[in-house]
Structures are given as C-alpha cells and as structure tokens.
Design a protein around this motif. Sequence first.
Motif, PDB file in Angstrom:
ATOM      1  N   GLU A 126       0.831  -1.201   0.000  1.00 13.43           N
ATOM      2  CA  GLU A 126       0.000   0.000   0.000  1.00 13.43           C
ATOM      3  C   GLU A 126       0.871   1.259   0.000  1.00 13.43           C
ATOM      4  O   GLU A 126       0.551   2.252  -0.671  1.00 13.43           O
ATOM      5  CB  GLU A 126      -0.918  -0.002   1.219  1.00 13.43           C
ATOM      6  N   LEU A 127       1.965   1.202   0.744  1.00 17.36           N
ATOM      7  CA  LEU A 127       2.869   2.351   0.795  1.00 17.36           C
ATOM      8  C   LEU A 127       3.505   2.589  -0.571  1.00 17.36           C
ATOM      9  O   LEU A 127       3.616   3.739  -1.028  1.00 17.36           O
ATOM     10  CB  LEU A 127       3.948   2.104   1.854  1.00 17.36           C
ATOM     11  N   ILE A 128       3.917   1.508  -1.231  1.00 15.82           N
ATOM     12  CA  ILE A 128       4.517   1.634  -2.568  1.00 15.82           C
ATOM     13  C   ILE A 128       3.494   2.188  -3.558  1.00 15.82           C
ATOM     14  O   ILE A 128       3.804   3.066  -4.373  1.00 15.82           O
ATOM     15  CB  ILE A 128       5.062   0.282  -3.031  1.00 15.82           C
ATOM     16  N   ASP A 129       2.255   1.674  -3.492  1.00 15.75           N
ATOM     17  CA  ASP A 129       1.206   2.187  -4.380  1.00 15.75           C
ATOM     18  C   ASP A 129       0.952   3.669  -4.129  1.00 15.75           C
ATOM     19  O   ASP A 129       0.754   4.454  -5.079  1.00 15.75           O
ATOM     20  CB  ASP A 129      -0.085   1.388  -4.182  1.00 15.75           C
ATOM     21  N   LYS A 130       0.942   4.054  -2.857  1.00 20.04           N
ATOM     22  CA  LYS A 130       0.735   5.458  -2.521  1.00 20.04           C
ATOM     23  C   LYS A 130       1.876   6.310  -3.063  1.00 20.04           C
ATOM     24  O   LYS A 130       1.645   7.390  -3.615  1.00 20.04           O
ATOM     25  CB  LYS A 130       0.632   5.615  -1.006  1.00 20.04           C
ATOM     26  N   ALA A 131       3.116   5.789  -2.914  1.00 21.98           N
ATOM     27  CA  ALA A 131       4.278   6.534  -3.407  1.00 21.98           C
ATOM     28  C   ALA A 131       4.219   6.691  -4.923  1.00 21.98           C
ATOM     29  O   ALA A 131       4.554   7.751  -5.469  1.00 21.98           O
ATOM     30  CB  ALA A 131       5.561   5.824  -2.991  1.00 21.98           C
ATOM     31  N   ARG A 132       3.767   5.649  -5.600  1.00 19.83           N
ATOM     32  CA  ARG A 132       3.658   5.737  -7.066  1.00 19.83           C
ATOM     33  C   ARG A 132       2.510   6.653  -7.480  1.00 19.83           C
ATOM     34  O   ARG A 132       2.591   7.339  -8.497  1.00 19.83           O
ATOM     35  CB  ARG A 132       3.471   4.332  -7.651  1.00 19.83           C
ATOM     36  N   SER A 133       1.420   6.647  -6.702  1.00 20.63           N
ATOM     37  CA  SER A 133       0.260   7.456  -7.076  1.00 20.63           C
ATOM     38  C   SER A 133       0.554   8.951  -6.999  1.00 20.63           C
ATOM     39  O   SER A 133      -0.054   9.735  -7.733  1.00 20.63           O
ATOM     40  CB  SER A 133      -0.928   7.127  -6.168  1.00 20.63           C
ATOM     41  N   ILE A 134       1.475   9.346  -6.132  1.00 24.95           N
ATOM     42  CA  ILE A 134       1.805  10.768  -6.016  1.00 24.95           C
ATOM     43  C   ILE A 134       3.078  11.093  -6.776  1.00 24.95           C
ATOM     44  O   ILE A 134       3.614  12.206  -6.646  1.00 24.95           O
ATOM     45  CB  ILE A 134       1.965  11.177  -4.535  1.00 24.95           C
ATOM     46  N   GLY A 135       3.572  10.115  -7.548  1.00 25.12           N
ATOM     47  CA  GLY A 135       4.743  10.374  -8.372  1.00 25.12           C
ATOM     48  C   GLY A 135       6.049  10.343  -7.617  1.00 25.12           C
ATOM     49  O   GLY A 135       7.079  10.786  -8.137  1.00 25.12           O
ATOM     50  N   LEU A 136       6.022   9.824  -6.371  1.00 30.18           N
ATOM     51  CA  LEU A 136       7.260   9.759  -5.597  1.00 30.18           C
ATOM     52  C   LEU A 136       8.245   8.782  -6.219  1.00 30.18           C
ATOM     53  O   LEU A 136       9.448   9.000  -6.217  1.00 30.18           O
ATOM     54  CB  LEU A 136       6.940   9.359  -4.155  1.00 30.18           C
ATOM     55  N   ILE A 137       7.717   7.681  -6.745  1.00 32.70           N
ATOM     56  CA  ILE A 137       8.513   6.728  -7.508  1.00 32.70           C
ATOM     57  C   ILE A 137       7.713   6.363  -8.752  1.00 32.70           C
ATOM     58  O   ILE A 137       6.485   6.433  -8.756  1.00 32.70           O
ATOM     59  CB  ILE A 137       8.840   5.456  -6.691  1.00 32.70           C
ATOM     60  N   GLU A 278       9.194   5.797   9.987  1.00 32.38           N
ATOM     61  CA  GLU A 278       9.889   6.902   9.309  1.00 32.38           C
ATOM     62  C   GLU A 278       9.161   7.289   8.026  1.00 32.38           C
ATOM     63  O   GLU A 278       9.067   8.478   7.688  1.00 32.38           O
ATOM     64  CB  GLU A 278      11.321   6.477   9.002  1.00 32.38           C
ATOM     65  N   ALA A 279       8.644   6.274   7.306  1.00 36.20           N
ATOM     66  CA  ALA A 279       7.900   6.577   6.082  1.00 36.20           C
ATOM     67  C   ALA A 279       6.625   7.346   6.401  1.00 36.20           C
ATOM     68  O   ALA A 279       6.264   8.303   5.686  1.00 36.20           O
ATOM     69  CB  ALA A 279       7.584   5.288   5.331  1.00 36.20           C
ATOM     70  N   ASP A 280       5.920   6.942   7.475  1.00 36.65           N
ATOM     71  CA  ASP A 280       4.715   7.676   7.870  1.00 36.65           C
ATOM     72  C   ASP A 280       5.047   9.130   8.213  1.00 36.65           C
ATOM     73  O   ASP A 280       4.315  10.058   7.830  1.00 36.65           O
ATOM     74  CB  ASP A 280       4.058   6.987   9.074  1.00 36.65           C
ATOM     75  N   ALA A 282       7.561  10.810   7.064  1.00 37.84           N
ATOM     76  CA  ALA A 282       7.913  11.493   5.817  1.00 37.84           C
ATOM     77  C   ALA A 282       6.661  11.893   5.048  1.00 37.84           C
ATOM     78  O   ALA A 282       6.575  13.016   4.523  1.00 37.84           O
ATOM     79  CB  ALA A 282       8.797  10.592   4.968  1.00 37.84           C
ATOM     80  N   PHE A 283       5.673  10.989   4.979  1.00 41.72           N
ATOM     81  CA  PHE A 283       4.430  11.313   4.279  1.00 41.72           C
ATOM     82  C   PHE A 283       3.658  12.401   5.026  1.00 41.72           C
ATOM     83  O   PHE A 283       2.989  13.236   4.404  1.00 41.72           O
ATOM     84  CB  PHE A 283       3.573  10.071   4.100  1.00 41.72           C
ATOM     85  N   ASN A 284       3.733  12.370   6.362  1.00 39.51           N
ATOM     86  CA  ASN A 284       3.074  13.443   7.124  1.00 39.51           C
ATOM     87  C   ASN A 284       3.740  14.790   6.836  1.00 39.51           C
ATOM     88  O   ASN A 284       3.058  15.815   6.694  1.00 39.51           O
ATOM     89  CB  ASN A 284       3.144  13.126   8.624  1.00 39.51           C
ATOM     90  N   ARG A 285       5.083  14.790   6.757  1.00 36.22           N
ATOM     91  CA  ARG A 285       5.793  16.026   6.410  1.00 36.22           C
ATOM     92  C   ARG A 285       5.364  16.502   5.024  1.00 36.22           C
ATOM     93  O   ARG A 285       5.142  17.701   4.809  1.00 36.22           O
ATOM     94  CB  ARG A 285       7.304  15.804   6.440  1.00 36.22           C
TER      95      ARG A 285
END
Length: 433
Positions: A126-137, A278-280, A282-285
């Motif tokens: 889910e974290l990877i999908d979220k990162a891809r959905s916002i263009g992070l990766i 740490e990822a949470d 980072a996403f909160n930031r």
Amino acid sequence: MRPQAADRYRSQSSARRIVIISRDNTRTYTFSPLALFGGLTLFLAVSLGFLAATTYLVFRDDLFDLVRERNANMQQAYEDRIARLRSEIDRISSRQILDSVAMDEKVEKIMSAQRGIADRQRAVGELIDKARSIGLIDDNNTAVPADRQAALDPADVTGSINAYADAGRASLIDRQFDALTSAAGTAVVPKIDLRTADGKPDFKAISKHLASVDAEQAKAVEAIAEAANSRVDAAVEIISDAGLRVNVPEGPSDSEEAVGGPYIPIGGAQALATAMQEADQAFNRMAQVKAAAARLPLIRPLPGGGMTSNFGSRRDPFLGSLAFHAGIDFRSPTGTDIKPTAPGVVTVAGWSGGYGNLVEIDHGNGVTTRYGHMSRITARVGDRVTRDTVIGEVGSTGRSTGPHLHYETRVNGAPINPVNYINAGKKLANLLP
C-alpha cells in the motif's frame, strides 16, 4: 514217572493262570507265585510311599508357604518387569508428545512469522502504491537509489502455509519448506539451504530466511521514506527561496558528526516497523508542506490571461517616466471572474485610488494579495474565501488603460515579485502532485 516231568507238573500246578476270552479269541496269561508276590510287594511299597509323602506334606505347612513365597516372588518379578516396560513405553510416548509439541510450536512460530510478513507486506504494498500514485517513484523506481530499487518489488513468500492448513503436520512442514525454497529463487534475498543434513526442514534457516524478507521490505520502505523526505526538503527550499516560510517538522539528518550511543541491533521485523514509522513521518511532512503550500499565493490569478506588465521598474503608461510597478498585469476581457490565489480573509473590498476597485486578502503569516481595476466586486470585508471563491470581475477602473487585472503579492506590507511565487508554485506542483 521221570523226575523232570514231575518237576514240570508241580510247577504248572502251582502257577496261576489268567484267561481272557473275546468272542473267538482266547488268551491265557500265566503268572508264577514269585511274580505275583513281587507285584504285590511293589504295589504295597508304592502305596506306602504315597501315603508317607502325603502325610509328610500334610504336616509340613512351611512347604506350602515356600511355594507361595516362590510364586509371589515370580509374580512380583513379572510385575516389576511389566512396570519397567510400561515406564519405558510412557517415557517414549512422553518424548514423542514433547517432540510433537515442540514441532507444533516451531510450526506455529513459523506460521505466525509468515502471517506477520503477509500483513507487513500488504502495508508495504500500500505504501509503494501510494508513493507511485503521487509520483514519488515511477514504475522503474528511478527515484530511489539503484541498490534499493529491487527491494520495491519483494517476492511473495507468504501464504504457502495457510493453503495446507488441513493437511497433516509433517506434510504441512514439507509443503511449507517447498514453497519457501521455490520462492527463495525469485526473491531479492539470496537463495539459502532450508534443510538440515538429514533432509528435514531447518527451522532456524527458515526463520532466518523470513527475517531476510523483512529486511528487504525495510529497505524498500527506507527508500520511499528517503525519497519523500528529499521531496519535502526540496519543496521547503523552493518556498524559502521565494521569500516565504512554512512550518514543517525537520526530517532525519544524514550527518554523522557529533553522534554516538550504545550499539543495540534490531531484527528484521523491528527494522521494518522503524522504517514504516519513518515513512509515515515522511508522508506526514509531505502532507503538511503540501497543505502549507496550498495556503500560499503560488498560482496565477487568471490562468488564461496573458501577462502585459512585469514587476519592478517600468515606464508609466500615463506619464511616460520610469516608475515602480508593485505587481504584474494580466490582460483579460471585462467581466472575467477573478478568484484568489490562496485561501484567506478579505480585508479590503472597495475603491482605492489608482487601484480602482480593489480587493485585498490576508493569507496569514504577513502574506497578502491585491486584485485591482475590477469592474465589479463580489466579496465583502471579513469574508473567508478559498481558491474557488469569485471575489470580483476584470475591469479597467482606476489608473488603467484597458481591461486587465493588476495583481500584487506582499509580505508584511512589502511588495514581492509575484512571478517568483508563481514559478515556485510550478516547481511544487511537480514535487507535490
């Protein structure tokens, strides 16, 4: 008569005969007196011996006690032997039960570890999908270091146990081992030997293998956290360069100066949990800086309008001499709707000298924007507006040569070039989609 014949006659006359007649057969047995006497004597001797033995036994009760004691000893010996055999059987059975319990505990531990990995892997997915959905990766993971790109697609080594939950325990272990072995070949972790020398599943090796999967997932999450923090730091720097400020918690520092402490190693699951935290963060930031950017005037006030005059020195359109232009102008037809570039509170809504019809909006932290030369004002002082609120219409009131929008951005009352904010907004749109 001769003497020999006479002796034979006397002998025959003194002998005893027994005649047995059976139908047509007749048998005659002749016994001499001596034989009869001997037989009688033997019979009497046997009878007397039996009588004597019987009498001896009757008057010797201790013999029966000895016999009973001997029988009791023999019975006790048999019972002791049976007890030892039962004890050995119980010991073997207990050992088998303990081995079975230990095996069940090991299997349950492995199953629990796999269920945990499955849950964590879903969270990582889910974290990877979220990162891809916002263009992070992207699909090629080019936004993360090369040594961690493979970790973003960890192989699925879970679920193999539950599929065989109804199978026998031994079969369950073997199938679980086979599933782990087959998955190890495609996983990002090296393939390891999961059997002992005798061919049985090596639970230590299996646990180590599962821990390595957690470690690889932790690398994937760390890569995402690093990419997110990098985006946030870049966004904060862009906003800062534009002369604005946002309050966002600082991310982890990569500096190794003036650091230390006792070495306390952590396991794969704990490392993954730390990486997820740490990822949470980072996403909160990222969410905080994105929300803060949404409260700043970082977009064009008239997306379709062409810019006709820049910020700074220019020749005055009425006098022809150099003068300072505190904003930028956007050409647009009269009556075009004007919307704020950021949410805020209307502080001015009316006629204001050379501005003509003017609306001023306070966005907080000393940041304000002005919208001049309106043909009509629709906002009122004290209104809370958003980027979708229509505050007026384009016009040519005040010192204006034609219908356009005069747009200003100010910080603590001092005018700032709006183009800097607009360019910063474009960069942020790519960093924080």
